[in-house]
Write an enzyme that holds these catalytic residues in place. Structure first.
Site, PDB file in Angstrom:
ATOM      1  N   CYS A 125      42.298  39.085  39.716  1.00 14.34           N
ATOM      2  CA  CYS A 125      41.308  40.071  39.255  1.00 14.34           C
ATOM      3  C   CYS A 125      41.803  41.502  39.360  1.00 14.34           C
ATOM      4  O   CYS A 125      41.615  42.309  38.440  1.00 14.34           O
ATOM      5  CB  CYS A 125      40.013  39.901  40.048  1.00 14.34           C
ATOM      6  SG  CYS A 125      40.243  39.766  41.825  1.00 14.34           S
ATOM      7  N   HIS A 238      35.932  45.831  41.537  1.00  8.50           N
ATOM      8  CA  HIS A 238      37.064  46.366  42.288  1.00  8.50           C
ATOM      9  C   HIS A 238      37.429  47.742  41.733  1.00  8.50           C
ATOM     10  O   HIS A 238      37.496  47.925  40.518  1.00  8.50           O
ATOM     11  CB  HIS A 238      38.299  45.459  42.131  1.00  8.50           C
ATOM     12  CG  HIS A 238      38.170  44.125  42.792  1.00  8.50           C
ATOM     13  ND1 HIS A 238      37.135  43.795  43.647  1.00  8.50           N
ATOM     14  CD2 HIS A 238      38.973  43.030  42.742  1.00  8.50           C
ATOM     15  CE1 HIS A 238      37.314  42.541  44.085  1.00  8.50           C
ATOM     16  NE2 HIS A 238      38.405  42.056  43.545  1.00  8.50           N
TER      17      HIS A 238
END
Lengths: 339, 339
Positions: A125, A238
């Site tokens: 990710c 994130h």
């Protein structure tokens, strides 16, 4: 075409269902698989309640399998799925470093997906989020060095990571001590510079994934990359601070214009209006927010920037579905499934 | 000797009282000053309840003044305090960039304090924490480039910053929307890459402080430094990911040994035992935790590390008291106050 999701009840599985609902991918049936613990439950999809089945031992009767049940299950079962005729888009790290397996972010190297031999790997990710911003800069100006510090959400450890943050934060607010089961230490109001296992070189595997995978996706093994991967008490998305040394000097204006035209990117860079990338605004968004674009103070002509991307979407479910859409657009999915 | 704290009721003022309680600094009386709003309240010190007074207009009858009431108050009042014979250790940014004013971290450049002309500046919290780890490495190996990404606690914005995090987090956990007054955006479960005002070059003042102040404290204007300063939902202790390019190559083992002997540093670097710097363990500690020491993957012979330091202590109150202790040890405080 029949599509199967393996790991349908996890955090990424949940997002896969949502992304597929709005996807342009053409398919006739959706099959949901998970562990015996979740089997029998139902999940809503386009007005229907689909029943979750136990992931079978061998082949799955589907032309496309989106696997998100962890590395060991993918490692064990994917060969049988491929032997059964399916194309597997795998969200785990099991096959990412296999030279035979393409590692794909469609905006960057979609064409690599066409050379698959049954398995296509979805990147880590953190990497997927960084690379949509960095790849266009690399193409235009040549990235030489890339230094990344991450601010990673608890859902990077799945739904149970988010649950632990919420439950343990609740405890702290009520004067109790926070515990930790999912994370190595209590996460409420804390910062943990430890994601995935430590390697011999002192970096964590999460940190090395960013280096290994960015090089593979961008297709340049000479790129020097380092990362510090840090878990922080956020739920989703994130963020990453990125410093780039460039072969050909770039100005922030040039990079802003370049990224404004880049697929998968939303330039959010108006500090005077307090607009910059944040989990608060990037969560639930398909595009990766990019901002704080400014001249590097350590590399002449280099660039610093800050990105925030929903790691359950571009970092996982969305990217997997985009790979499938790309294959179908190129006629590559149908061709294979009709073998 | 009489010691005065200006801004006694703030987050740093609170820590100044605690640090002075355990300090070796010799003094006869402690005077507490704050805004009219806080005047009349009492604060405990060594078994007594001291009454907070309104900060007077002109001079203060004390030989040492620890000022922590913000830049505008320091700018306005410090000249009168100095004219009245006091030595002022100022925690604001008001005088830090004045070439006549020493900017001091005792472990690094204590002797600079001796050349003061009445005012000594205490550095920005992020800088103070980084520099205790980086200065010994600079002396031994010569730092050429330094790239810093910060993970800064809400108490960097004072007690009201912490209060906002706790209150707004409570709201989110009870299904309400979080608001923001102290911070530019809601801080619960969010990341805000914006601390202090934006400058013309696209960096925030907080980010530039790290560059300006590190160079001044270390005494090397050739050092190339960049910073990304980020507010995260923690209560206390700033963490920082730091990448260093070095003139002479260093190994992690060498740096670990060097820092084990450095004042103000606690090496916490045993990943196998899950020991690395974290707010959870660094909060309330005088020493700055340093760990994740590993070879740089972008600079041959360079070093990456991670630090966590209580920014209310080493980043503010503790450093100010350490400057005072240093002056007294060198006889410099007494000499001045007897003029």
């Amino acid at each position: 075409m029949r599509v199967a999701i393996v790991g349908a009840t996890g955090a990424v599985g949940h997002e896969l269902l949502k992304v597929l609902e709005g996807s342009t991918l053409q398919f006739d049936e959706l099959l949901l698989f998970a562990s015996p613990r979740s089997a029998g439950s139902t999940l809503p999809f386009r007005g229907q309640d689909l029943t979750v089945q136990v992931t079978p031992e061998g082949a799955i009767d589907a032309e496309l399998i989106l696997a998100s049940a962890g590395g060991s299950i993918s490692k064990e079962k994917a060969p049988a799925w491929v032997a059964g005729g399916a194309v597997v888009i795998d969200n785990s790290s099991a096959f990412r470093y296999d030279p035979e397996v393409p590692l794909v972010v469609p905006e960057v190297n979609g064409e690599a997906a066409l050379s698959h031999k049954g398995i296509i790997a979805n990147p880590n990710c953190t990497t997927a989020i960084a690379v949509v911003a960095v790849a266009p800069i690399h193409r235009a100006y040549g990235v030489r060095r890339m230094i990344v510090s991450t601010y990673q959400a608890t859902s990077g450890a799945g739904a149970k990571g988010m649950d632990e943050l919420l439950q343990e934060t609740h405890k702290v607010l009520h004067g109790q001590e926070a515990g930790a089961e999912v994370f190595a230490h209590p996460i409420p109001f804390n910062v943990i510079p430890h994601i995935d296992a430590f390697q011999d070189n002192g970096y964590t595997k999460e940190e090395m994934k960013v280096a290994w995978e960015t090089r593979k996706i961008i297709g340049d093994e000479s790129l020097k990359i380092s990362c510090t991967a840090v878990r922080i008490p956020t739920l989703r998305t994130h963020s990453e601070a990125i410093t780039l040394e460039l072969e050909r000097p770039a100005t922030p204006e040039e990079v802003r214009a370049l990224l404004a035209g880049a697929a998968g990117v939303e330039v959010r860079d108006t500090p005077a209006e307090k607009l910059y990338p944040m989990p608060l605004t990037a969560s639930g968004k398909y595009n990766v927010e990019v901002g704080r674009i400014r001249p590097s103070l350590v590399f002449d002509g280099g660039i610093d920037l800050f990105v925030a991307g929903d790691q359950l979407l571009k970092g996982a479910a969305l990217n997997a579905v985009q790979i499938a859409e790309y294959l179908q657009q190129k006629g590559a999915l149908k061709a294979r499934t009709q073998v």
